[in-house]
Motif scaffolding. Structure first.
Motif, mmCIF file in Angstrom:
data_model
loop_
_atom_site.group_PDB
_atom_site.id
_atom_site.type_symbol
_atom_site.label_atom_id
_atom_site.label_comp_id
_atom_site.label_asym_id
_atom_site.label_seq_id
_atom_site.Cartn_x
_atom_site.Cartn_y
_atom_site.Cartn_z
ATOM 1 N N VAL A 156 7.124 -0.493 -7.261
ATOM 2 C CA VAL A 156 5.781 -0.795 -7.753
ATOM 3 C C VAL A 156 5.423 -2.256 -7.523
ATOM 4 N N GLY A 157 4.143 -2.470 -7.313
ATOM 5 C CA GLY A 157 3.620 -3.826 -7.209
ATOM 6 C C GLY A 157 2.655 -4.107 -8.332
ATOM 7 N N GLU A 158 1.710 -5.000 -8.060
ATOM 8 C CA GLU A 158 0.758 -5.444 -9.083
ATOM 9 C C GLU A 158 -0.543 -4.654 -9.034
ATOM 10 N N ALA A 159 -0.996 -4.333 -7.828
ATOM 11 C CA ALA A 159 -2.332 -3.774 -7.651
ATOM 12 C C ALA A 159 -2.322 -2.246 -7.679
ATOM 13 N N PHE A 160 -3.501 -1.677 -7.842
ATOM 14 C CA PHE A 160 -3.722 -0.235 -7.894
ATOM 15 C C PHE A 160 -2.998 0.469 -6.748
ATOM 16 N N ALA A 161 -3.263 0.036 -5.508
ATOM 17 C CA ALA A 161 -2.726 0.717 -4.331
ATOM 18 C C ALA A 161 -1.208 0.698 -4.289
ATOM 19 N N SER A 162 -0.597 -0.261 -4.965
ATOM 20 C CA SER A 162 0.863 -0.387 -4.947
ATOM 21 C C SER A 162 1.518 0.294 -6.142
ATOM 22 N N ARG A 163 0.736 1.064 -6.909
ATOM 23 C CA ARG A 163 1.271 1.728 -8.095
ATOM 24 C C ARG A 163 0.981 3.238 -8.097
ATOM 25 N N VAL A 164 0.392 3.715 -7.000
ATOM 26 C CA VAL A 164 -0.005 5.121 -6.951
ATOM 27 C C VAL A 164 1.209 6.050 -6.944
ATOM 28 N N ALA A 165 2.197 5.760 -6.111
ATOM 29 C CA ALA A 165 3.373 6.637 -6.069
ATOM 30 C C ALA A 165 4.064 6.678 -7.429
ATOM 31 N N ALA A 166 4.098 5.551 -8.126
ATOM 32 C CA ALA A 166 4.684 5.532 -9.472
ATOM 33 C C ALA A 166 3.879 6.414 -10.417
ATOM 34 N N SER A 167 2.548 6.391 -10.281
ATOM 35 C CA SER A 167 1.693 7.242 -11.092
ATOM 36 C C SER A 167 2.041 8.716 -10.871
ATOM 37 N N LEU A 168 2.236 9.104 -9.610
ATOM 38 C CA LEU A 168 2.560 10.493 -9.298
ATOM 39 C C LEU A 168 3.940 10.869 -9.827
ATOM 40 N N LEU A 169 4.892 9.969 -9.660
ATOM 41 C CA LEU A 169 6.252 10.255 -10.123
ATOM 42 C C LEU A 169 6.314 10.378 -11.643
ATOM 43 N N ASN A 170 5.578 9.535 -12.337
ATOM 44 C CA ASN A 170 5.537 9.653 -13.795
ATOM 45 C C ASN A 170 4.950 10.997 -14.216
ATOM 46 N N GLU A 204 12.820 8.056 -12.643
ATOM 47 C CA GLU A 204 14.045 7.441 -12.122
ATOM 48 C C GLU A 204 13.929 7.047 -10.656
ATOM 49 N N LEU A 205 12.865 7.509 -9.974
ATOM 50 C CA LEU A 205 12.645 7.136 -8.569
ATOM 51 C C LEU A 205 11.690 5.949 -8.428
ATOM 52 N N ILE A 206 11.339 5.329 -9.559
ATOM 53 C CA ILE A 206 10.456 4.159 -9.544
ATOM 54 C C ILE A 206 11.301 2.904 -9.707
ATOM 55 N N THR A 207 11.205 1.990 -8.743
ATOM 56 C CA THR A 207 11.906 0.705 -8.838
ATOM 57 C C THR A 207 10.881 -0.415 -8.959
ATOM 58 N N THR A 208 11.360 -1.576 -9.393
ATOM 59 C CA THR A 208 10.445 -2.700 -9.624
ATOM 60 C C THR A 208 10.734 -3.908 -8.743
ATOM 61 N N THR A 209 11.846 -3.874 -7.994
ATOM 62 C CA THR A 209 12.157 -4.969 -7.072
ATOM 63 C C THR A 209 12.638 -4.384 -5.748
ATOM 64 N N GLN A 210 12.547 -5.174 -4.706
ATOM 65 C CA GLN A 210 13.013 -4.730 -3.400
ATOM 66 C C GLN A 210 14.514 -4.451 -3.427
ATOM 67 N N ALA A 211 15.259 -5.269 -4.142
ATOM 68 C CA ALA A 211 16.709 -5.075 -4.220
ATOM 69 C C ALA A 211 17.040 -3.736 -4.882
ATOM 70 N N TYR A 255 0.866 -1.180 0.000
ATOM 71 C CA TYR A 255 0.000 0.000 0.000
ATOM 72 C C TYR A 255 0.900 1.227 0.000
ATOM 73 N N ASN A 256 1.021 1.847 -1.164
ATOM 74 C CA ASN A 256 1.888 3.011 -1.326
ATOM 75 C C ASN A 256 1.405 4.232 -0.555
ATOM 76 N N ALA A 257 2.294 5.230 -0.531
ATOM 77 C CA ALA A 257 1.899 6.582 -0.158
ATOM 78 C C ALA A 257 0.993 7.124 -1.260
ATOM 79 N N HIS A 258 -0.125 7.727 -0.861
ATOM 80 C CA HIS A 258 -1.028 8.351 -1.827
ATOM 81 C C HIS A 258 -1.014 9.859 -1.586
ATOM 82 N N THR A 259 -1.879 10.350 -0.709
ATOM 83 C CA THR A 259 -1.831 11.776 -0.382
ATOM 84 C C THR A 259 -0.479 12.135 0.219
#
Length: 680
Positions: free
Chosen positions: A587-601, A607-614, A567-571
């Motif tokens: 980013v994850g799979e679901a809506f709630a886990s992709r919100v911060a990526a949406s804002l960053l895009n 460049e602040l969006i990663t796709t794995t924990q590592a 569950y990402n940061a939203h507001t």
């Protein structure tokens, strides 16, 4: 001699009638004994036999109606109750029973009338007052419900169920202290009252007394672990306290139960426990089917003539100092009044603050519907010929999703409040963007997706950042050292996210992690977890809640915002970016886990969006140890802040109005809802 013969015949007939009446009464008593033992089939047969011989036998007719209700044949039960009342219109018990059946049929106004009749006939009838309270409560008339329960309690001081239901009504009025007290009186009278422990837990959560709420839920589980949605509430409370021992095992069991369509969790807590789109949809569908099934009480909406202006109804409990209102205020003000008419339907109580006053003037009409039932709100919406009903709550706190089950408008849309599918066939569209819901994921959403070109999230660029002069010391921060922060609610912090943060701290000497202090116990638990990971508890700093302008201002003392998963940061992500603080997300799979990526895009910081924990941990360490690169990102954020789409409220307004226009155009063209794509 003839008169004598007639008298003898009359006496004989009278004796026979008495004998028959006696036999029928004995037979009825036999049926009653079966009924009291729960033997419904033989009791029913006996009552029917009695009525064959004595069609005017009131008790047999009434109890035959009761059995019909007990076996789910409610329409038959009403018919039998009506026949019983025709035999004895002064039976308060029959009117009360009729009210109970009508309540099951959701014919609440009729049920209320039956209870009123029962009370008029028998003013000292505690059960009728109690049942009237339940009907009033279902009609959202909570103050009247409380008064009715209290009359029942006056007549029957040991009425545990009345204390319990009074607690529910008080809780709906957000009188949480009084609700807790009422539940506790119910528990004193009935120590094994599992449902009262469950609801007391909810009221304690409303008071932010999470420790006490957890204890109440645990007691409820001990008494009856099978209560609907209880286990999910318990686990969500544990997450709010950051009480993690055995959490992974419990989450696994919960997800298995959800996959099996069990009623174990409400949808919102699951967003922070699982990134599975399949499980999130199952949870939503199970909840919707149980709580808000499609209603057929109102007729289908007959297509009305296209209006000169599109009538948009926004439905929310959050027209006050709340995250949703912070984000949406300027959108309401910027809507093109030549093309759109805006109506607010407010059901969150009359909380008077500056933001509410601002919102009040932003709408063409601001209607407070707190005391109206969901059905009445839908009827009102239809009478106003609302074209688009926008649900800003979904399944979040104080939501009233049932409004839309009645079909408040021909087009119904979910937006902003709930980051996922509602799993309801009567919600036509979900507003999103291509980052949140890739086309390959559309199958996991019950709604059609209305794609906005940048981010789905609106922002108010009028939000003030206070000029307050803080110091690191005043905020509890060390004078030197890199400051990671995350101001997300504590329930979003999972053990795996926290473990990653601890690995980051270990690699960045002198760094600290600045977190929101949601509750004292969570702080204690997180400090203990830090120590268990080999990190000094002193490196965790906890921020108190403060006014939004001051909260935005203190962001300048942080160096990098670390996001949570699933569950990402939203507001909170928008807050950080608006205040000039970079946000690092995974980013994850679901809506709630992709919100911060949406804002960053939308602010051109992909460049602040990663796709794995590592990747996430590696980039966090790199930015913390490479001041030049972090400085470049901060400069880019500062440059993009007022030029990129994320905080361009005027541009966003055009895009969402385009989506609304497409929805209405499809409807009037006789086309069903379909995925919509708004062009940049």
């Amino acid at each position: 001699m003839k008169p004598k013969f007639k008298n003898s015949a009359k006496k004989a007939q009278s004796s026979a009638n008495k004998a028959n009446a006696g036999a029928m009464q004995a037979l009825f008593n036999e049926g009653l004994a079966c009924h009291q033992k729960g033997l419904l089939a033989p009791a029913k047969a006996i009552y029917e036999q009695v009525l064959e011989s004595q069609p005017t036998h009131f008790d047999a007719m009434h109890l035959l109606g009761v059995i019909a209700a007990q076996t789910g044949h409610y329409l038959l039960a009403v018919a039998l109750m009506d026949k019983a009342i025709a035999l004895d219109a002064k039976s308060a018990m029959a009117h009360n029973s009729r009210g109970n059946v009508l309540k099951e049929l959701k014919r609440l106004d009729e049920a209320l009338a039956s209870y009123e009749q029962a009370i008029q006939l028998k003013t000292d009838y505690p059960e009728a007052y109690h049942n009237r309270g339940i009907a009033l409560q279902a009609l959202q008339r909570f103050d009247a419900a409380v008064a009715s329960y209290e009359l029942a309690i006056q007549l029957k001081p040991d009425y545990a169920e009345a204390y319990h239901n009074r607690g529910i009504a008080l809780q709906a009025l957000q009188r949480f202290d009084a609700a807790v007290a009422s539940y506790e009186l119910a528990i004193q009278l009935k120590t094994d009252y599992a449902e009262a422990y469950n609801n007391r837990g909810l009221a304690l959560r409303g008071l932010r007394r999470l420790d006490a709420a957890l204890a109440s839920f645990e007691h409820a589980i001990k008494l009856n672990s099978g209560q609907d949605f209880l286990v999910g509430r318990w686990l969500h409370t544990k997450m709010g306290l950051c009480d993690w021992p055995e959490v992974a095992d419990q989450v696994g069991k919960l997800m298995t139960a959800i996959a099996g369509n069990e009623k174990v969790a409400t949808p919102w807590p699951v967003l922070a426990l699982s990134d599975s789109l399949e499980l999130q949809r199952k949870t939503a569908e199970t909840w919707t089917t149980d709580q808000y099934p499609t209603s057929t009480e109102l007729p289908a909406i007959v297509k009305w003539v296209r209006h000169e202006k599109i009538r948009v109804g926004y439905y929310s409990a959050d027209y006050h100092n709340h995250a949703t209102a912070y984000l949406m205020a300027e959108l309401f003000e910027r809507h093109d009044r030549n093309k759109f008419e805006l109506i607010a339907f407010s059901f969150g109580g009359a909380q008077r603050d500056a933001l509410r006053e601002r919102l009040f003037t932003a709408f063409d009409q601001f209607i407070e519907v707190d005391n109206q039932s969901e059905k009445d709100i839908a009827v009102l919406s239809r009478s106003m010929e609302i074209d688009l009903a926008i649900d800003l709550k979904g399944f979040t706190e104080n939501s009233r999703a049932k409004i839309f089950s009645y079909r408040a408008a021909p087009i119904q849309v979910s937006y902003l409040g709930y980051p996922g599918t509602l799993g309801a066939e009567y919600i036509d569209y979900l507003i999103a963007d291509h980052t949140l819901i890739p086309q390959a994921s559309q199958q996991h959403y019950a709604e059609k997706i209305a794609y906005l070109p940048n981010s789905y999230q609106v922002n108010d660029r009028k939000r003030a950042i206070a000029a307050t002069q803080f110091s690191r010391a005043a905020l509890g921060l060390p004078q030197t050292g890199f400051v990671f922060c995350c101001f997300n609610n504590n329930h979003k912090i999972t053990p795996s996210t926290f473990a990653g943060w601890m690995r980051i701290l270990k690699q960045v000497a002198g760094s600290v992690l600045w977190l929101l202090e949601d509750n004292e116990t969570a702080g204690q638990n997180l400090r203990r977890e830090a120590s268990a990971h080999g990190v000094s508890a002193a490196r965790l700093i906890f921020a108190k809640r403060m006014s939004p302008p001051d909260h935005l201002a203190r962001h300048r003392f942080a160096d990098l915002f670390l996001d949570t998963l699933p569950y990402n940061a939203h507001t909170t992500a928008s807050d950080a970016l608006w205040a000039g603080l970079p946000v690092l997300t995974c980013v994850g799979e679901a809506f709630a886990s992709r919100v911060a990526a949406s804002l960053l895009n939308a602010i051109n910081l992909a460049e602040l969006i990663t796709t794995t924990q590592a990747q996430y941990e590696l980039l966090a360490v790199e930015l913390a140890t490479n001041p030049e690169r972090l400085s470049q990102i901060k400069q880019k954020l500062a440059s993009n802040r007022l030029t990129a789409p994320l905080f361009d409220t005027a541009l966003f307004t055009q895009h969402i109005e385009d989506a609304y226009t497409q929805m209405v155009a499809r409807y009037h063209a006789g086309l069903p809802p379909d995925h919509l794509y708004v062009l940049p």
